[in-house]
Write an enzyme that holds these catalytic residues in place. Structure first.
Site, PDB file in Angstrom:
ATOM      1  N   LYS A  22       1.045  -0.797   0.288  1.00 33.15           N
ATOM      2  CA  LYS A  22       0.074   0.357   0.256  1.00 33.15           C
ATOM      3  C   LYS A  22       0.827   1.442   0.000  1.00 33.15           C
ATOM      4  O   LYS A  22       0.133   1.757  -0.928  1.00 33.15           O
ATOM      5  CB  LYS A  22      -0.805  -0.283   1.710  1.00 33.15           C
ATOM      6  CG  LYS A  22      -1.778   1.215   1.473  1.00 33.15           C
ATOM      7  CD  LYS A  22      -2.635   1.076   2.486  1.00 33.15           C
ATOM      8  CE  LYS A  22      -4.078   0.375   2.329  1.00 33.15           C
ATOM      9  NZ  LYS A  22      -4.050  -1.083   3.207  1.00 33.15           N
ATOM     10  N   ARG A  91      -3.043   3.215   8.292  1.00 36.39           N
ATOM     11  CA  ARG A  91      -3.732   1.703   7.718  1.00 36.39           C
ATOM     12  C   ARG A  91      -2.418   0.673   7.743  1.00 36.39           C
ATOM     13  O   ARG A  91      -1.394   0.988   7.494  1.00 36.39           O
ATOM     14  CB  ARG A  91      -4.303   1.818   6.928  1.00 36.39           C
ATOM     15  CG  ARG A  91      -5.929   2.449   6.448  1.00 36.39           C
ATOM     16  CD  ARG A  91      -6.215   3.626   4.903  1.00 36.39           C
ATOM     17  NE  ARG A  91      -6.988   4.121   4.726  1.00 36.39           N
ATOM     18  CZ  ARG A  91      -8.268   3.741   4.540  1.00 36.39           C
ATOM     19  NH1 ARG A  91      -8.566   2.196   4.311  1.00 36.39           N
ATOM     20  NH2 ARG A  91      -9.180   4.253   4.199  1.00 36.39           N
ATOM     21  N   MET A 102      -5.535  -7.494   8.833  1.00 41.77           N
ATOM     22  CA  MET A 102      -5.134  -6.583   9.910  1.00 41.77           C
ATOM     23  C   MET A 102      -5.902  -5.384   9.570  1.00 41.77           C
ATOM     24  O   MET A 102      -7.068  -5.701   9.658  1.00 41.77           O
ATOM     25  CB  MET A 102      -3.018  -6.335  10.000  1.00 41.77           C
ATOM     26  CG  MET A 102      -2.961  -7.303   9.083  1.00 41.77           C
ATOM     27  SD  MET A 102      -1.165  -6.307   9.244  1.00 41.77           S
ATOM     28  CE  MET A 102      -1.187  -6.446   7.663  1.00 41.77           C
ATOM     29  N   ARG A 335      -3.079  -1.173  -6.401  1.00 43.99           N
ATOM     30  CA  ARG A 335      -2.184  -2.460  -6.702  1.00 43.99           C
ATOM     31  C   ARG A 335      -2.645  -3.251  -7.918  1.00 43.99           C
ATOM     32  O   ARG A 335      -3.665  -2.785  -8.179  1.00 43.99           O
ATOM     33  CB  ARG A 335      -2.641  -2.843  -5.651  1.00 43.99           C
ATOM     34  CG  ARG A 335      -3.864  -3.519  -5.175  1.00 43.99           C
ATOM     35  CD  ARG A 335      -3.391  -4.907  -4.036  1.00 43.99           C
ATOM     36  NE  ARG A 335      -4.507  -4.517  -3.955  1.00 43.99           N
ATOM     37  CZ  ARG A 335      -5.870  -5.187  -2.237  1.00 43.99           C
ATOM     38  NH1 ARG A 335      -5.659  -4.890  -2.005  1.00 43.99           N
ATOM     39  NH2 ARG A 335      -7.131  -5.121  -2.604  1.00 43.99           N
ATOM     40  N   HIS A 451     -15.070  -8.025   0.405  1.00 41.64           N
ATOM     41  CA  HIS A 451     -14.241  -9.280   1.679  1.00 41.64           C
ATOM     42  C   HIS A 451     -14.423 -10.492   0.798  1.00 41.64           C
ATOM     43  O   HIS A 451     -13.634 -11.173   0.909  1.00 41.64           O
ATOM     44  CB  HIS A 451     -14.539  -9.044   2.726  1.00 41.64           C
ATOM     45  CG  HIS A 451     -13.661 -10.049   3.512  1.00 41.64           C
ATOM     46  ND1 HIS A 451     -14.251 -11.486   3.802  1.00 41.64           N
ATOM     47  CD2 HIS A 451     -12.471  -9.739   4.014  1.00 41.64           C
ATOM     48  CE1 HIS A 451     -13.087 -12.134   4.711  1.00 41.64           C
ATOM     49  NE2 HIS A 451     -12.063 -10.990   4.804  1.00 41.64           N
ATOM     50  N   ARG A 626       9.383 -49.602 -14.391  1.00 39.49           N
ATOM     51  CA  ARG A 626      10.564 -49.940 -13.312  1.00 39.49           C
ATOM     52  C   ARG A 626      10.580 -51.088 -12.751  1.00 39.49           C
ATOM     53  O   ARG A 626       9.074 -51.468 -12.396  1.00 39.49           O
ATOM     54  CB  ARG A 626       9.995 -48.707 -11.953  1.00 39.49           C
ATOM     55  CG  ARG A 626      10.337 -49.764 -10.324  1.00 39.49           C
ATOM     56  CD  ARG A 626      10.230 -48.193  -9.531  1.00 39.49           C
ATOM     57  NE  ARG A 626       8.941 -48.531  -8.516  1.00 39.49           N
ATOM     58  CZ  ARG A 626       8.408 -47.997  -8.006  1.00 39.49           C
ATOM     59  NH1 ARG A 626       8.463 -46.595  -7.862  1.00 39.49           N
ATOM     60  NH2 ARG A 626       7.031 -48.133  -7.894  1.00 39.49           N
ATOM     61  N   SER A 778      16.803 -41.853 -11.820  1.00 42.13           N
ATOM     62  CA  SER A 778      15.160 -41.048 -11.397  1.00 42.13           C
ATOM     63  C   SER A 778      15.328 -40.771 -10.225  1.00 42.13           C
ATOM     64  O   SER A 778      15.627 -41.540  -9.472  1.00 42.13           O
ATOM     65  CB  SER A 778      15.232 -41.806 -11.924  1.00 42.13           C
ATOM     66  OG  SER A 778      13.714 -41.170 -11.649  1.00 42.13           O
TER      67      SER A 778
HETATM   68  C1  PEP Z   1       8.917 -42.187  -5.443  1.00 47.60           C
HETATM   69  O1  PEP Z   1       9.314 -42.712  -3.907  1.00 47.60           O
HETATM   70  O2  PEP Z   1       9.487 -41.146  -5.521  1.00 47.60           O
HETATM   71  C2  PEP Z   1       8.684 -43.106  -5.821  1.00 47.60           C
HETATM   72  C3  PEP Z   1       8.657 -42.774  -7.578  1.00 47.60           C
HETATM   73  O3  PEP Z   1       8.212 -44.056  -5.655  1.00 47.60           O
HETATM   74  P1  PEP Z   1       7.100 -44.869  -5.193  1.00 47.60           P
HETATM   75  O4  PEP Z   1       6.112 -44.085  -4.852  1.00 47.60           O
HETATM   76  O5  PEP Z   1       6.473 -45.962  -6.019  1.00 47.60           O
HETATM   77  O6  PEP Z   1       7.701 -45.494  -4.254  1.00 47.60           O
HETATM   78 MG    MG Z   2      10.321 -45.084  -4.209  1.00 49.65          MG
END
Ligand code: PEP
Ligand code: MG
Length: 895
Positions: A22, A91, A102, A335, A451, A626, A778
C-alpha cells in the site's frame, strides 16, 4: 541511521519490502501526479523492531511528528486543531496483500473539542458526530482491546429505541449520545478514559496496527498463502478524505479490467455518501461503477483517465480504491489486482497483443496452480432446471456441498469429511477459517470487490456474491429464495462461480474447456487460446523435459496428448492387481523352483501385453519401466483377517481351508513391522529367483513385438530402492542376461538402458559409485523424503503434519513441495557426483514433486534433464518448467 518513516513523495513502487504494497503504491501514485491525499508510511523495519522488543523503536516518535508537520502544512490544518481539525487514517499494508486481515483506525484526531470544530467546518453536525463515534468504536476495539460486540449492541439498542431501520436514520443528537455511551463502554472495560490527545491516539494506533500483524486471522491467512511470518507490516498514515459528506460524495473500488474473466473495460462498485470501508464490507449494495458516469460525469472522466495512466504505468490489471469528497476525486489505493486463473491467462495474452508486455513477461504472470484450476471440471448445466438463486460470479469453478451458515459449523463439518458451502449475508475476516474449510462461499450482499470475493479469488475458491433474492437468516440456519423457498442447513447446493448460478442438489460435472483443448489440441476462443499460447511459449523456453508417471496404455495415451515426452515411471506392481493377484500369490507360495517358474510363466504373457500396449501408446518416446518394488505381502490377504477367519471356522468346529492356512503361514512369515524399510525394491530381485528375469523378459519380448510391428519402442529398465552399487551390479547382470537371451531367441537386437532410482540417502551419498553401473538416475523423491526425514509417509500426514504446519516446523508438507535444504541437498550431491563419474548421465525425477510448481523450479536449477509426474500434472509441469527457464528467474522459486 536508516529512517523509519517515509513521506509519500520519497517512496517508490520498488520499495514494497520496506513500505508494504500500500505504502509503495501510494508513493508511486504521488510521483505520477495523481490526486493522493498527503501522508507518510512507517516502515516494516519499524514493525519488526517493535514486535521483536515490544517497545516503540527509539526515534520513531520524533520522525512521525516531523512527517506529521509536513502533512499538516500541506493540508493547511493541524491535528487536534479546535476549529478545523486534520483527521488521519492509519492503515496496515504488508509486502503481500492480506485483505482485511489486519487492523485500520480511521478519523484519528477527534476529541471532545475538535468534534465541534469539525461540525462547524464541514457544516454537518451529523457527520462530525458520526466520525467521532466511528473513531471511538474502532480505536476502542483495535487499540484498547474492547470487545467490538459491545459497541455493536449499543448501536443496535439505540436504533431500536429510535425505530431507525439503519444508521442513516440516526441524527446528530443520537450520534452524540452514542459517543457518550461508547466512551462509557471504553471506561468500563479498560478502566481508562478514551484518550483526548490526538498525538497519543496516533502513536497508539500505529503500534496497534503493528501488533495486528500477529493477530490470529493474519497468521492463519499467511500460513495458507505461504507468506513469511517475519516480514511485518508497514503502516500508512494519511489525511482523511470523506465519502460520507452527502450525495456529491461517495467511495468506490474499481478494476481496470474484469478480474474474473480478464475482459477489458472498467469494473467496480460505487457507493454514494459512504466511506470506503462500507463498500468493501458489502454492508449496503453498491451500484455498478458505470452509473457514476451519470451521477458525477466530471469525476468519472477523471477516474477513467487515472486508471488508464495506472494500467499503462504498471502494465497490468490494477485495482484501486477512491473517494469523492464533495465533487473532488481522491485516489486512496492502487495495486496490481488479484485475479482468477482465467483472468490471469487472458490478461497475459491481451497485454502481449497490446504491446504492453513481452511473451516472457506474460509467461511470468501465469502459473501452474492457476492452470490446474482451469483444468477442473465445470457443471454440466444442460441437465438442470432453474437456478435457486443468481448472484455475481466472483470466483470461478464448480463446487458442491451442504449449506452451512457460520464459520464454526463449516469447520466442524469439513473436519468430519463433509463438503460444505458457507452461506453468509456477507463475510468478515472472522469467517476465514470457514472459507478455508468450505468448497464455496455464497453471500447475499456485496459485489466483485466485497471481502468474500477478494479473499475467495485469492484462495482459488468458488464464490458467488450478492445473490440478491436470498434472505439469509443465520440464527434460524436457513435462507429464503426469491420465490419463497426455504433452504435449511445441510441442504446440498451446487455453486457455479463462473456464471453466478446456485442450483439445488448436486449438479453433474463436465470437462472444462481447457481440459477439452488439452485432450484434443483444438483451440476455441478466449482463455483456451491464452492457455495454449502460454504453454507453447513455455515449451520453447524450457530446458527440462516433461514425462509422465503412467502404468496403463490409457494413461500413457492421455499423457502424450497432454504433451508428455515419454514415461518416467511405469510402476509394474499396478499390473499385478485384480485377477492377477492370484498368480502372484502362487509365485509367493511356491514350494520349489518348478512351482515358482510355473507361476511366473503364467504372469509373463500378461506383462508382455501390458508393455506392448504402453510402448505402442508412447511409440518413439522413452518408457522407463520400474522392476517390482513393494513388499510382497501387499499382494497377499490381510494377516488379521485371515487369522480371524480361520479361528472363527475352528470355533464352529469346522476344518479351515488348507489353502487359507498355507496363506496365513506365508503372510506371517513375511510380516514386517516397518515394510517401507523391509524386503522391497532391488532387495526382492536379489532374493526371489526368477522374478527379475520374468519382468525383463516381458519387457524385451514387448520390444521385439513392437519392433516387428514397425514401431520404435524405447524401453528403459529401472531398478528401485538401490542403496549400494553392489546391489545394482548384481541385478543389472541379471537384466542384461535376460535381454541377451531374448535378443538371441528373436534375432531382434534389444537394447534397453538400465538405470536406477535414487531414493535412499545412501544412494545419493554414493551416487558416484552407483553411476558406474547406472545408465540413468531417477530421483524417487517420495521415498527420499521419507527416508531423509525418517517419516513414514503413510502414517505421518494424518498423525501430526497439521501440528507441524501450525508450529511452523515447515511451511508446507515436504511430500508436497520438495524440502530444498535437506532432500534438495541430497539431490544436488547425487547430480554432481553422478555426472562426475559418468559425464552426460541422464537424470530425472519421478516422485510426486515432479508435478509441483515450486519443486519443478528447483529441479530446473539443480540441472535435471526431466521431471515426471501424473498425466494431469503434465501441462502444469510444462508451464512451470518454462517459467523456471525465464531469463532472470534462474535460481529463484515459483513464488
Ligand atoms: C518415489 O519414491 O518417489 C517413487 C516414485 O516411488 P514410489 O512412490 O512408487 O515409492
Ligand atoms: Mg519409491
Amino acid at each position: 541511521m536508516v529512517p523509519y518513516v517515509y513521506d509519500f513523495r520519497e517512496g517508490r513502487r520498488e520499495m514494497a519490502d520496506l513500505l508494504g504494497g500500500k505504502g509503495a503504491n501510494l508513493a508511486e501514485m504521488t510521483r505520477l501526479g495523481l490526486p493522493v491525499p498527503p501522508g507518510f508510511t512507517v516502515s516494516t523495519d519499524a514493525c519488526r523492531a517493535y514486535l521483536a522488543t515490544g517497545t516503540e523503536p527509539p526515534g520513531l516518535a520524533a520522525e512521525v511528528s516531523r512527517h506529521l508537520a509536513a502533512v499538516e502544512a500541506a493540508a493547511g490544518r493541524r491535528l487536534g486543531q479546535r476549529d478545523d481539525p486534520l483527521l488521519l487514517s492509519v492503515r496496515s499494508g504488508a509486502r503481500f496483500s492480506m485483505p482485511g486481515m489486519m487492523e485500520t483506525v480511521l478519523d484519528i484526531g477527534l476529541d471532545d473539542d475538535s468534534v465541534l470544530g469539525l461540525a462547524k467546518a464541514s457544516g454537518s453536525d451529523r457527520f462530525a458526530w458520526d466520525s467521532y463515534r466511528r473513531l471511538v468504536q474502532m480505536f476502542g476495539s483495535t487499540v484498547m482491546g474492547v470487545d467490538p460486540a459491545l459497541f455493536a449492541r449499543a448501536l443496535a439498542l439505540l436504533k431500536e429505541e429510535r425505530e431507525a431501520p439503519d444508521d442513516t436514520h440516526l441524527d446528530a443528537n443520537d450520534l452524540a449520545r452514542l459517543v457518550e455511551t461508547f466512551k462509557g463502554i471504553v471506561l468500563d472495560e479498560t478502566g481508562e478514559e478514551f484518550p483526548q490527545s490526538p498525538t497519543d491516539q496516533l502513536r497508539r494506533a500505529i503500534l496497534a496496527v503493528f501488533r495486528s500483524w500477529n493477530g490470529e486471522r493474519a497468521r492463519l491467512y499467511r500460513r495458507r498463502e505461504h507468506i513469511g511470518d517475519d516480514l511485518g507490516t508497514a503502516v500508512t498514515v494519511q489525511r482523511m478524505v470523506f465519502g460520507n459528506l452527502g450525495p456529491d460524495s461517495g467511495s468506490g473500488v474499481a478494476f481496470t479490467r474484469d478480474p474474473a474473466t480478464g475482459r477489458p473495460g472498467l469494473y467496480g462498485d460505487y457507493l454514494p455518501d459512504a466511506q470506503g470501508e462500507d463498500v468493501v464490507a458489502g454492508i449496503r449494495n453498491a451500484m455498478p461503477l458505470s452509473e457514476l458516469e451519470q451521477l458525477d460525469p466530471r469525476s468519472y472522466a477523471r477516474l477513467r483517465g487515472h486508471m488508464e495512466t495506472l494500467e499503462r504505468h504498471y502494465r497490468d490489471l490494477c485495482d484501486i480504491e477512491f473517494t469523492i469528497e464533495r465533487g473532488t476525486l481522491w485516489m486512496l489505493q492502487t495495486r496490481v489486482g488479484k485475479r482468477t486463473a482465467e483472468a490471469a491467462f487472458t490478461l497475459a495474452a491481451q497485454l502481449t497483443d497490446e504491446g504492453l508486455i513481452t511473451a516472457d513477461e506474460a509467461l511470468a504472470r501465469v502459473d501452474g496452480d492457476g492452470l490446474a484450476r482451469l483444468m477442473f471440471p465445470a457443471f454440466d448445466t444442460s441437465a438442470v432446471g432453474e437456478p435457486l438463486a443468481q448472484g455475481v460470479p466472483a470466483s470461478p469453478g464448480a463446487a458442491v456441498g451442504a449449506a452451512v451458515f457460520d464459520s464454526a459449523e463449516a469447520v466442524r463439518r469439513a473436519a468430519a469429511g463433509e463438503r460444505v458451502v458457507l452461506v453468509r449475508q456477507e463475510t468478515t475476516p472472522d469467517d476465514l477459517p470457514g472459507m478455508i474449510a468450505a468448497q464455496a462461499v455464497l453471500t447475499s450482499r456485496g459485489g466483485k470487490t466485497s471481502h468474500a470475493a477478494v479473499v475467495a479469488r485469492g484462495m482459488g475458491k468458488v464464490c458467488v456474491c450478492g445473490a440478491d433474492g436470498l434472505a439469509v437468516d443465520t440464527g434460524a440456519r436457513h435462507f429464503t429464495t426469491r420465490t419463497g423457498a426455504v433452504v435449511e442447513e445441510g441442504t446440498v447446493l451446487s455453486v457455479d462461480g463462473s456464471s453466478g448460478a446456485v442450483y439445488p442438489g448436486a449438479v453433474p460435472l463436465a470437462d472444462s474447456a481447457v481440459m477439452r483443448f488439452l485432450e484434443t489440441s483444438q483451440r476455441s476462443a478466449g482463455v483456451v487460446t491464452a492457455v495454449a499460447r502460454a504453454l507453447e511459449h513455455a515449451d520453447t523456453l524450457r530446458r527440462l523435459e516433461v514425462r509422465a508417471n503412467a502404468d496403463t496404455p490409457e494413461d500413457a495415451a492421455r499423457a502424450r496428448r497432454f504433451g508428455a515426452q515419454g514415461i518416467g515411471l511405469c510402476r509394474t506392481e499396478h499390473m499385478f492387481l485384480g485377477e492377477r493377484r492370484k498368480l502372484v500369490e502362487r509365485m509367493i507360495l511356491a514350494r520349489d523352483d518348478a512351482g515358482r517358474e510355473q507361476a511366473l510363466a503364467a504372469l509373463l504373457p500378461l506383462q508382455r501385453q501390458d508393455f506392448t500396449d504402453i510402448l505402442e501408446a508412447m511409440d518413439g518416446l522413452p518408457v522407463t519401466i520400474r522392476l517390482l518394488d513393494p513388499p510382497l505381502h501387499e499382494f497377499l490377504p490381510d494377516r488379521t483377517e485371515l487369522a480371524v477367519h480361520i479361528a472363527a471356522t475352528e470355533a464352529r468346529g469346522e476344518q479351515p481351508d488348507p489353502h487359507e492356512r498355507e496363506l496365513l503361514d506365508a503372510v506371517s512369515r513375511m510380516h514386517e513391522d516397518n515394510p517401507m524399510l523391509g524386503l522391497r525394491g532391488v532387495r526382492l530381485g536379489l532374493v526371489i529367483p526368477g522374478l527379475v528375469a520374468m519382468q525383463v523378459r516381458a519387457v524385451a519380448e514387448a520390444v521385439v513385438a513392437r519392433t516387428r510391428a514397425g514401431g520404435t519402442p524405447r524401453a528403459e529398465i529401472m531398478v528401485p530402492l538401490v542403496g549400494a552399487v553392489e546391489e545394482l551390479r548384481i541385478e543389472r547382470a541379471e537384466v542384461e542376461r535376460a535381454l541377451a537371451e531374448v535378443s538371441d531367441e528373436s534375432g531382434v537386437p534389444v537394447r534397453c538402458p538400465v538405470g536406477t532410482m535414487i531414493e535412499l540417502p545412501r544412494a545419493a551419498l554414493t551416487a558416484g559409485r552407483i553411476a558406474e553401473e547406472a545408465e540413468f538416475f531417477s530421483f524417487g523423491t517420495n521415498d527420499l523424503t521419507q527416508t531423509t526425514w525418517g517419516f513414514s509417509r503413510d502414517d505421518v500426514e494424518a498423525a501430526f503434519f497439521s501440528a507441524y504446519l501450525d508450529k511452523g516446523v515447515f511451511p508446507v508438507s515436504p511430500f508436497e513441495t520438495l524440502d530444498r535444504d535437506g532432500v534438495g541437498r541430497l539431490v544436488r550431491i547425487a547430480v554432481t557426483e553422478g555426472r562426475a563419474a559418468r559425464p552426460g548421465l541422464k537424470i530425472g525425477v519421478c516422485g510426486e514433486h515432479g508435478g509441483d510448481p515450486d519443486s519443478v523450479h528447483f529441479f530446473h536449477t539443480a540441472g535435471l534433464d526431466y521431471v515426471s509426474c501424473s498425466p494431469f500434472r503434465v501441462p502444469v509441469a510444462r508451464l512451470e518448467a518454462g517459467r523456471a527457464a525465464l531469463p532472470g528467474t534462474e535460481g529463484s522459486d515459483s513464488r
